[in-house]
Design an enzyme around this catalytic site. Sequence first.
Site, PDB file in Angstrom:
ATOM      1  N   GLU A 180       0.861  -1.187   0.000  1.00 28.58           N
ATOM      2  CA  GLU A 180       0.000   0.000   0.000  1.00 28.58           C
ATOM      3  C   GLU A 180       0.901   1.242   0.000  1.00 28.58           C
ATOM      4  O   GLU A 180       2.072   1.119  -0.336  1.00 28.58           O
ATOM      5  CB  GLU A 180      -1.016  -0.049   1.161  1.00 28.58           C
ATOM      6  N   MET A 181       0.373   2.412   0.340  1.00 26.12           N
ATOM      7  CA  MET A 181       1.174   3.611   0.080  1.00 26.12           C
ATOM      8  C   MET A 181       1.295   4.606   1.245  1.00 26.12           C
ATOM      9  O   MET A 181       1.757   5.732   1.022  1.00 26.12           O
ATOM     10  CB  MET A 181       0.634   4.313  -1.178  1.00 26.12           C
ATOM     11  N   ASP A 205      -6.439  -6.243  -4.779  1.00 22.97           N
ATOM     12  CA  ASP A 205      -5.869  -6.803  -6.007  1.00 22.97           C
ATOM     13  C   ASP A 205      -4.727  -7.755  -5.638  1.00 22.97           C
ATOM     14  O   ASP A 205      -4.085  -7.578  -4.613  1.00 22.97           O
ATOM     15  CB  ASP A 205      -5.386  -5.713  -6.974  1.00 22.97           C
TER      16      ASP A 205
HETATM   17  N1  HPA Z   1       0.124  -1.118  -4.831  1.00 22.16           N
HETATM   18  C1  HPA Z   1       0.103  -0.031  -4.058  1.00 22.16           C
HETATM   19  N2  HPA Z   1      -0.963   0.384  -3.398  1.00 22.16           N
HETATM   20  C2  HPA Z   1      -2.088  -0.330  -3.515  1.00 22.16           C
HETATM   21  C3  HPA Z   1      -2.151  -1.465  -4.302  1.00 22.16           C
HETATM   22  C4  HPA Z   1      -0.983  -1.879  -4.981  1.00 22.16           C
HETATM   23  O1  HPA Z   1      -0.984  -2.889  -5.703  1.00 22.16           O
HETATM   24  N3  HPA Z   1      -3.412  -1.952  -4.219  1.00 22.16           N
HETATM   25  C5  HPA Z   1      -4.097  -1.137  -3.399  1.00 22.16           C
HETATM   26  N4  HPA Z   1      -3.298  -0.145  -2.960  1.00 22.16           N
END
Ligand code: HPA
Length: 235
Positions: A180-181, A205
């Site tokens: 995540e971020m 995902d």
């Molecule tokens: N990457 C980064 N942040 C995310 C992702 C991902 O695949 N899926 C949901 N947030």
Amino acid sequence: MVTPHIDAKVGDFSDVVIMSGDPIRAKYIADNYLKNVTKVNNVRSMFGYTGTYKNKKISIMSHGIGIPSCSIYVKELITEYLVKRIIRVGTCGAIIENMELHDIVVGMGACTDSKVNRLNFKDNDFAAICSFSMLFNIVKVAKKLNVKINIGNLFTTDLFYSDDQEILDVIEKYGILGIEMETAGLYALAAKYKIEAISICTVTDHIKKLTKISSEDRQSSLDSMIRLALESTLL
Ligand code: HPA
């Protein structure tokens, strides 16, 4: 006091705030779970709400995408609005084989490719960890509600779109539960300002299996995580 990014008055927020990246998700939580709701922030459409959940005053605030955006709101909530506990309810991508769509990850720690914590921590590695007591409460609530949770490491990335395939293999090798971020930045700010924080993410995902939750199912798929977060604030 009004900050550059939040036009609420002191006292408009609860000392417990549930945060989501998406302002529409913040609205969804306020509309569907809180009573006596007032909107406390509208600046940049980064909506914030305060209401009650089972008679407890709770705020919901959005934080945007990525550590820089999230850090602005988290810092201002702590230093100007005296927030003491933050629960991020987010989404993540999974990479390891035994994680599936809809699984819930509680981030006990967060690795990162971001330089932000190094900027603050004199170029050393900061071990970004959640609040133990908040984790303990979430575990208790998950047992009571019979919700399966996966507790472990998140990976907080600055790059949603990356060309680097090798890092994905490393992330898998090290058993990271979700990408995540924001979480590594959130945990470092919590430590710096001596408050408590925890991130809960739902897998939306799977990066290796190339599966994802459809946009129609996304909102409702987050309900168990939202309930978990709200119930944990009552303990
Ligand atoms: N990457 C980064 N942040 C995310 C992702 C991902 O695949 N899926 C949901 N947030």
